[in-house]
Motif scaffolding. Sequence first.
Motif, PDB file in Angstrom:
ATOM      1  N   GLN A   1      20.169 -13.085   1.756  1.00 49.95           N
ATOM      2  CA  GLN A   1      21.106 -13.603   2.747  1.00 49.95           C
ATOM      3  C   GLN A   1      22.521 -13.114   2.468  1.00 49.95           C
ATOM      4  O   GLN A   1      23.251 -12.757   3.402  1.00 49.95           O
ATOM      5  N   ILE A   2      22.910 -13.089   1.211  1.00 49.44           N
ATOM      6  CA  ILE A   2      24.241 -12.575   0.858  1.00 49.44           C
ATOM      7  C   ILE A   2      24.342 -11.104   1.220  1.00 49.44           C
ATOM      8  O   ILE A   2      25.336 -10.657   1.805  1.00 49.44           O
ATOM      9  N   CYS A   3      23.303 -10.329   0.900  1.00 50.49           N
ATOM     10  CA  CYS A   3      23.313  -8.904   1.232  1.00 50.49           C
ATOM     11  C   CYS A   3      23.369  -8.692   2.733  1.00 50.49           C
ATOM     12  O   CYS A   3      24.096  -7.821   3.215  1.00 50.49           O
ATOM     13  N   ASP A   4      22.603  -9.477   3.487  1.00 52.40           N
ATOM     14  CA  ASP A   4      22.646  -9.386   4.955  1.00 52.40           C
ATOM     15  C   ASP A   4      24.058  -9.650   5.470  1.00 52.40           C
ATOM     16  O   ASP A   4      24.551  -8.941   6.351  1.00 52.40           O
ATOM     17  N   MET A   5      24.709 -10.683   4.929  1.00 53.05           N
ATOM     18  CA  MET A   5      26.069 -10.993   5.364  1.00 53.05           C
ATOM     19  C   MET A   5      27.015  -9.832   5.088  1.00 53.05           C
ATOM     20  O   MET A   5      27.860  -9.495   5.922  1.00 53.05           O
ATOM     21  N   ILE A   6      26.862  -9.206   3.932  1.00 55.32           N
ATOM     22  CA  ILE A   6      27.725  -8.077   3.584  1.00 55.32           C
ATOM     23  C   ILE A   6      27.494  -6.910   4.539  1.00 55.32           C
ATOM     24  O   ILE A   6      28.448  -6.298   5.030  1.00 55.32           O
ATOM     25  N   VAL A   7      26.235  -6.599   4.810  1.00 54.86           N
ATOM     26  CA  VAL A   7      25.915  -5.473   5.698  1.00 54.86           C
ATOM     27  C   VAL A   7      26.458  -5.732   7.100  1.00 54.86           C
ATOM     28  O   VAL A   7      27.088  -4.860   7.704  1.00 54.86           O
ATOM     29  N   TYR A   8      26.246  -6.930   7.626  1.00 54.43           N
ATOM     30  CA  TYR A   8      26.736  -7.217   8.978  1.00 54.43           C
ATOM     31  C   TYR A   8      28.258  -7.290   9.034  1.00 54.43           C
ATOM     32  O   TYR A   8      28.865  -6.918  10.042  1.00 54.43           O
ATOM     33  N   ASP A   9      28.886  -7.734   7.943  1.00 53.76           N
ATOM     34  CA  ASP A   9      30.346  -7.709   7.871  1.00 53.76           C
ATOM     35  C   ASP A   9      30.843  -6.267   7.881  1.00 53.76           C
ATOM     36  O   ASP A   9      31.813  -5.935   8.576  1.00 53.76           O
ATOM     37  N   MET A  10      30.159  -5.420   7.136  1.00 54.68           N
ATOM     38  CA  MET A  10      30.521  -4.008   7.088  1.00 54.68           C
ATOM     39  C   MET A  10      30.392  -3.372   8.475  1.00 54.68           C
ATOM     40  O   MET A  10      31.285  -2.643   8.916  1.00 54.68           O
TER      41      MET A  10
ATOM     42  N   TRP B   1      20.694  -2.024   0.581  1.00 49.31           N
ATOM     43  CA  TRP B   1      21.273  -1.190   1.633  1.00 49.31           C
ATOM     44  C   TRP B   1      20.343  -0.033   1.984  1.00 49.31           C
ATOM     45  O   TRP B   1      20.120   0.260   3.149  1.00 49.31           O
ATOM     46  N   THR B   2      19.794   0.632   0.972  1.00 49.95           N
ATOM     47  CA  THR B   2      18.895   1.751   1.211  1.00 49.95           C
ATOM     48  C   THR B   2      17.666   1.302   1.995  1.00 49.95           C
ATOM     49  O   THR B   2      17.273   1.943   2.974  1.00 49.95           O
ATOM     50  N   THR B   3      17.078   0.194   1.598  1.00 47.79           N
ATOM     51  CA  THR B   3      15.898  -0.337   2.278  1.00 47.79           C
ATOM     52  C   THR B   3      16.246  -0.768   3.694  1.00 47.79           C
ATOM     53  O   THR B   3      15.508  -0.483   4.647  1.00 47.79           O
ATOM     54  N   TRP B   4      17.373  -1.451   3.857  1.00 51.93           N
ATOM     55  CA  TRP B   4      17.807  -1.927   5.171  1.00 51.93           C
ATOM     56  C   TRP B   4      18.027  -0.749   6.114  1.00 51.93           C
ATOM     57  O   TRP B   4      17.589  -0.756   7.255  1.00 51.93           O
ATOM     58  N   LYS B   5      18.720   0.266   5.605  1.00 54.56           N
ATOM     59  CA  LYS B   5      19.049   1.439   6.412  1.00 54.56           C
ATOM     60  C   LYS B   5      17.788   2.203   6.822  1.00 54.56           C
ATOM     61  O   LYS B   5      17.651   2.607   7.980  1.00 54.56           O
ATOM     62  N   GLU B   6      16.862   2.386   5.891  1.00 54.78           N
ATOM     63  CA  GLU B   6      15.619   3.096   6.201  1.00 54.78           C
ATOM     64  C   GLU B   6      14.796   2.345   7.248  1.00 54.78           C
ATOM     65  O   GLU B   6      14.225   2.960   8.147  1.00 54.78           O
ATOM     66  N   ALA B   7      14.740   1.041   7.137  1.00 52.33           N
ATOM     67  CA  ALA B   7      13.987   0.242   8.106  1.00 52.33           C
ATOM     68  C   ALA B   7      14.595   0.370   9.499  1.00 52.33           C
ATOM     69  O   ALA B   7      13.858   0.493  10.491  1.00 52.33           O
ATOM     70  N   ARG B   8      15.913   0.355   9.599  1.00 54.89           N
ATOM     71  CA  ARG B   8      16.571   0.470  10.905  1.00 54.89           C
ATOM     72  C   ARG B   8      16.433   1.872  11.487  1.00 54.89           C
ATOM     73  O   ARG B   8      16.265   2.056  12.677  1.00 54.89           O
ATOM     74  N   THR B   9      16.464   2.882  10.621  1.00 57.31           N
ATOM     75  CA  THR B   9      16.337   4.261  11.082  1.00 57.31           C
ATOM     76  C   THR B   9      14.951   4.510  11.643  1.00 57.31           C
ATOM     77  O   THR B   9      14.802   5.208  12.653  1.00 57.31           O
ATOM     78  N   GLN B  10      13.942   3.925  11.036  1.00 54.23           N
ATOM     79  CA  GLN B  10      12.579   4.083  11.535  1.00 54.23           C
ATOM     80  C   GLN B  10      12.378   3.364  12.863  1.00 54.23           C
ATOM     81  O   GLN B  10      11.643   3.827  13.723  1.00 54.23           O
TER      82      GLN B  10
END
Length: 76
Positions: free
Chosen positions: A18-27, A64-73
């Motif tokens: 959840q903390i990582c999600d918040m950081i990514v969406y803030d970014m 971040w790497t996992t999140w980005k790869e999932a969204r790219t696919q």
Amino acid sequence: MKNFLLYFNTVKYLKFTQICDMIVYDMLDFHHAHSDGLTTDEQFGSACVAYSNLLQQPGMHTFWTTWKEARTQECP
């Protein structure tokens, strides 16, 4: 005790994600705010340095790497 440890580790994992999600969406929000002209180049540059340092941390980098790869696919 085994159930407690499983529960404890699950809670820690959920908190971390959840903390990582918040950081990514803030970014992403900060990026879009800059794209819309709501922040200066100096503010954006400063945020980029902060996010870059954060993304170099082992847990955050993996997330971040996992999140980005999932969204790219999903949305090439």
